[in-house]
Write an enzyme that holds these catalytic residues in place. Structure first.
Site, PDB file in Angstrom:
ATOM      1  N   CYS A   8       0.857  -1.186   0.000  1.00 25.13           N
ATOM      2  CA  CYS A   8       0.000   0.000   0.000  1.00 25.13           C
ATOM      3  C   CYS A   8       0.894   1.238   0.000  1.00 25.13           C
ATOM      4  CB  CYS A   8      -0.997   0.002   1.166  1.00 25.13           C
ATOM      5  SG  CYS A   8      -0.302   0.327   2.800  1.00 25.13           S
ATOM      6  N   ARG A  14      -3.281  -0.510   5.607  1.00 25.77           N
ATOM      7  CA  ARG A  14      -3.874  -1.591   4.818  1.00 25.77           C
ATOM      8  C   ARG A  14      -2.938  -2.757   4.559  1.00 25.77           C
ATOM      9  NH1 ARG A  14      -5.851   1.639  -0.232  1.00 25.77           N
ATOM     10  NH2 ARG A  14      -3.870   2.649   0.226  1.00 25.77           N
ATOM     11  N   ASP A 123      -9.333   2.933   2.195  1.00 28.08           N
ATOM     12  CA  ASP A 123      -8.156   3.457   2.887  1.00 28.08           C
ATOM     13  C   ASP A 123      -8.577   4.156   4.182  1.00 28.08           C
ATOM     14  OD1 ASP A 123      -5.825   4.625   3.796  1.00 28.08           O
ATOM     15  OD2 ASP A 123      -5.210   5.323   1.813  1.00 28.08           O
TER      16      ASP A 123
END
Length: 150
Positions: A8, A14, A123
């Site tokens: 990420c 994440r 996100d």
């Protein structure tokens, strides 16, 4: 051994969530010796920082520890060392392909592309919704593991 690198932007929300969820799923399936799983960032913004506290708490709610994890940046050399690069969103995928001068071996994909509902992992850095991110990550990791199981 199947080597999976979760990716990420900053490697503090994440991708570490995906790393540790996938490790947990693999262990519970008795496949720990068959996998190597880690995570990395496409940016240098968070290098050396631990997993973001709300992400740590979300993992802990599910009995998963990410103790000792710090953000590291994806490197060009990683392309030879890992079998799969699993991005969380389209920007991650673009950045991976830029770093790797493309994706000649077809190693890069989005986590949710392995599910019945392709898209991007929410996100939580921007949304603040770690529950939605958890659901995306868990669903994606389960589907990916199902694809990779011997």
């Amino acid at each position: 051994m199947i080597k999976v690198l979760m990716v990420c932007h900053g490697n503090i929300c994440r991708s570490p969530m995906a790393e540790f969820v996938m490790k947990d799923l693999v262990q519970k399936a008795g496949l720990g010796a068959q996998f190597r799983i880690a995570s990395a960032a496409t940016s240098a913004e968070e290098l050396g920082n631990p997993v973001y506290p709300p992400a740590q708490r979300k993992l802990a709610e599910h009995g998963i520890s990410c103790a000792g994890k710090t953000a590291r940046q994806l490197r060009w050399e990683d392309y030879e060392d890992w079998d799969l690069f699993i991005g969380m969103d389209e920007a991650n995928l673009r950045n991976m392909r830029r770093l790797f001068s493309g994706d000649p071996a077809g190693k890069c994909s989005l986590l949710l592309s392995h599910t019945d509902r392709p898209g991007e992992v929410a996100d939580p850095w921007y949304t603040g919704d770690f529950d939605a991110t958890w659901r995306d990550v868990e669903e994606g990791c389960k589907a990916l593991l199902h694809e990779l199981m011997p």
